[in-house]
Each structure stands twice: as C-alpha cells, then as structure tokens.
Scaffold this active site. Structure first.
Site, PDB file in Angstrom:
ATOM      1  CB  CYS A 142       3.288  -4.516  -4.827  1.00 29.77           C
ATOM      2  SG  CYS A 142       2.921  -2.736  -4.779  1.00 29.77           S
ATOM      3  CE  LYS A 163       4.101   4.880  -1.975  1.00 27.97           C
ATOM      4  NZ  LYS A 163       5.401   5.007  -1.271  1.00 27.97           N
ATOM      5  CB  SER A 192       3.024   1.124  -0.030  1.00 25.93           C
ATOM      6  OG  SER A 192       4.031   2.110  -0.157  1.00 25.93           O
ATOM      7  CG  HIS A 235       3.250  -4.177  -0.104  1.00 27.37           C
ATOM      8  ND1 HIS A 235       4.311  -4.908  -0.596  1.00 27.37           N
ATOM      9  CD2 HIS A 235       3.192  -3.043  -0.855  1.00 27.37           C
ATOM     10  CE1 HIS A 235       4.892  -4.247  -1.585  1.00 27.37           C
ATOM     11  NE2 HIS A 235       4.228  -3.120  -1.771  1.00 27.37           N
ATOM     12  CD  GLU A 237       4.800  -7.842   1.372  1.00 28.08           C
ATOM     13  OE1 GLU A 237       5.458  -6.968   0.771  1.00 28.08           O
ATOM     14  OE2 GLU A 237       3.623  -8.143   1.057  1.00 28.08           O
ATOM     15  NE  ARG A 249      11.080   5.817   1.227  1.00 24.30           N
ATOM     16  CZ  ARG A 249      10.463   4.756   0.697  1.00 24.30           C
ATOM     17  NH1 ARG A 249      11.032   3.562   0.758  1.00 24.30           N
ATOM     18  NH2 ARG A 249       9.273   4.888   0.127  1.00 24.30           N
TER      19      ARG A 249
END
Length: 309
Positions: A142, A163, A192, A235, A237, A249
């Site tokens: 990333c 985003k 992300s 991502h 992971e 968040r």
C-alpha cells in the site's frame, strides 16, 4: 512455515487460537534448521493488530521463519504501548550490519501527507537504500509502494480525490508468473488508500512486470524481473473487520467517509462483513516466500549475492 517469534509476543496466543503454527524462540533453538530471516518494518499505528495480520500470512509453509520487527519512528505511539515496542522491536542501528532473506514494509495512513512532511521520510529512504545490499527480496504494501516508487524510480506522489475503500475484483495478467502461480483469473482483494497507481504510469516509468490489475484500482501487483522487489497496492493481510473499523473511525471523526464498496452485506454498515480475500492473501505470501525469497537466497547470509542467474 512455523514462524519464530519471542515467547511473550501477543501474537503467539492470538494465532495459536486460530490453529496457526507459531514456534516460540525457545523451542526453535532446539531444531537444527537454518530459518529464513524476515524483517518487518511496521508503519501502521495499531502495530499489534498489524503484527497478527502479517504473521498469519507468513505461517503457512513447512520451513521456519525468524521474524524481526523494526521501527524507525522514535515518537511516542498513541496506539501501541511503549513496553511492547521496547520489548519486541529493534531500531535500524541494531540491524544495519545484518543481512535478511526478506523484508516487508507495511502501509501507513499517510495518503494525504506529502513525502517531505512525513516525519520519518529520511529513515524510509535509508532503509530502502540499505535493503539493496542487505535483503534478498522486499515486499512493499500500500503506502509503502508509493514511497518505494518515488525513492527507486522517481515517480511523484499521485493522490485520488476520493479515498479508494472496499473489496475489488482484479484480473491476473500473467498466470504463469511465479508470484501469481495458482491465482484464479479473477480474485478479490481489499483496498484502503488515497494513493493512485495508474497502470500506464508504472509501465511508462519502470521496467516492473505488472501481474494483476483492476479498472477501479489500477495496478495491484507488480514486481521486478530479478524478483528482488514486489509491490502490492492493496491490503491482502486485512482481517474481515479491518475496513469496518476504519470506516467507523472516520465516520466518528466527522470525515463523512464513503461506504467501502462490495464489503458490507447490501452496503449496510450495520451488517457484519465477511472476508472474501483470505485464500488470495495466503497464496500471495506463500508464493513470495517460496519463489522470491527461499529459492534465491543464499544459505549463508554472510555471502549474500541476491541475483538470479
């Protein structure tokens, strides 16, 4: 592959509960096996969560991996206890004279920060330059991809207006490439990021092989021909609930985030999402460890010459 970690690392009990083979250092020392040495530069704020995610993907193979966690930011962490960092992380000065079979550089929430304003940018440059002579193969994830492309190829920072968040379908471009061996023709992976990785820019300014891409996300997986550099812009992971946590968040912070695409059932954040990318993530990391690290690294790291014939 059983991963070798300090006995007290929180990831040990966390991953064992998932039936992941984690070998504590005390037991590993009794086996006469030369483990792969993998260094993880963890730039994510929630370091313990990130440790669990990457160690899970590194664990599924028959050989041992000796994990070393690296930090380069000396500022006080808001999300990870200082005791944890002091007990389980090393500073660059501690390992700068060592060689490693593999290096993983994680992402970081710095998509809207100029490189010159990143507090540890000089340290990032130093580690990437050091890896040229001390690491067999490096995997960037990333934001680290964006940093490495700038440092190694001079590609300027490219930022999306909105985003990119969600789970996207990708196309495998080279099914017989070693890093994509066993990949389906299409597969899902989470993203992300604000960073933008247009496929045409990668092709124009580098000699990297693009192995997987998506119309929505751009280049997803690419690598150098000598296997010493691998880049993944998503991502793989991430846990099932990581994107949900990031969305909540940002929503609580009043940032009015877009709902992650193709993630929540019926695009409803009130419903619990499921991971649809786990098999891809495990296969990607297994291929990197096998074909980019294990098969080209020297047995004696003191004699490192990490190039292909």
């Amino acid at each position: 592959m059983p991963i070798r970690v300090p006995d007290e690392l929180p990831a040990v009990s966390f991953l064992r509960n998932e039936n992941v083979f984690v070998m504590a250092s005390s037991r590993a020392k009794t086996q006469e096996i030369r483990p792969l040495k993998v260094l993880i530069l963890n730039l994510m704020p929630k370091k313990i969560e990130t440790e669990n995610q990457f160690l899970r993907l590194l664990s599924n193979s028959p050989l041992q991996i000796d994990i070393q966690l690296l930090r380069i930011d000396s500022r006080e962490s808001k999300n990870t206890p200082a005791e944890h960092l002091n007990n389980f992380y090393c500073d660059f000065e501690d390992i700068q004279d060592e060689n490693f079979d593999g290096l993983i550089v994680t992402g970081a929430p710095l998509g809207l920060v100029d490189f010159c304003d990143v507090a540890y940018w000089p340290q990032i440059e130093r580690v990437i330059d050091w890896a040229k002579n001390h690491v067999t193969s490096t995997l960037f994830v990333c934001w680290a991809v964006q940093a490495a492309l700038n440092i190694l190829y001079g590609i300027p920072k490219m930022t999306r207006e909105v985003k990119l968040s969600g789970v996207y379908q990708h196309q495998t471009l080279q099914q017989h490439a070693l890093l994509t061996r066993g990949f389906d023709e299409t597969f899902l992976a989470p993203h992300s990021r604000y960073a933008d990785f247009p496929t045409e820019i990668i092709r124009q300014y580098t000699d990297l092989d693009i192995l997987a891409e998506s119309e929505q996300t751009g280049a997803y997986l690419f690598a150098s021909k000598d296997k010493r550099l691998a880049f993944v812009t998503g991502h793989p992971e991430y846990d099932a609930l990581t994107l949900a946590g990031e969305y909540c968040r940002d929503n609580d912070a009043g940032l009015n985030p877009v709902v992650p695409l193709n993630y929540f059932p019926d695009d409803n954040p009130e419903l619990t999402p499921k991971a649809s990318w786990r098999s891809h993530g495990h296969l990607l990391f297994a291929n990197w460890l096998n074909y980019y690290v294990y098969q080209i690294t020297p047995y004696d790291l003191r004699h490192m010459n990490p190039t292909l014939e």
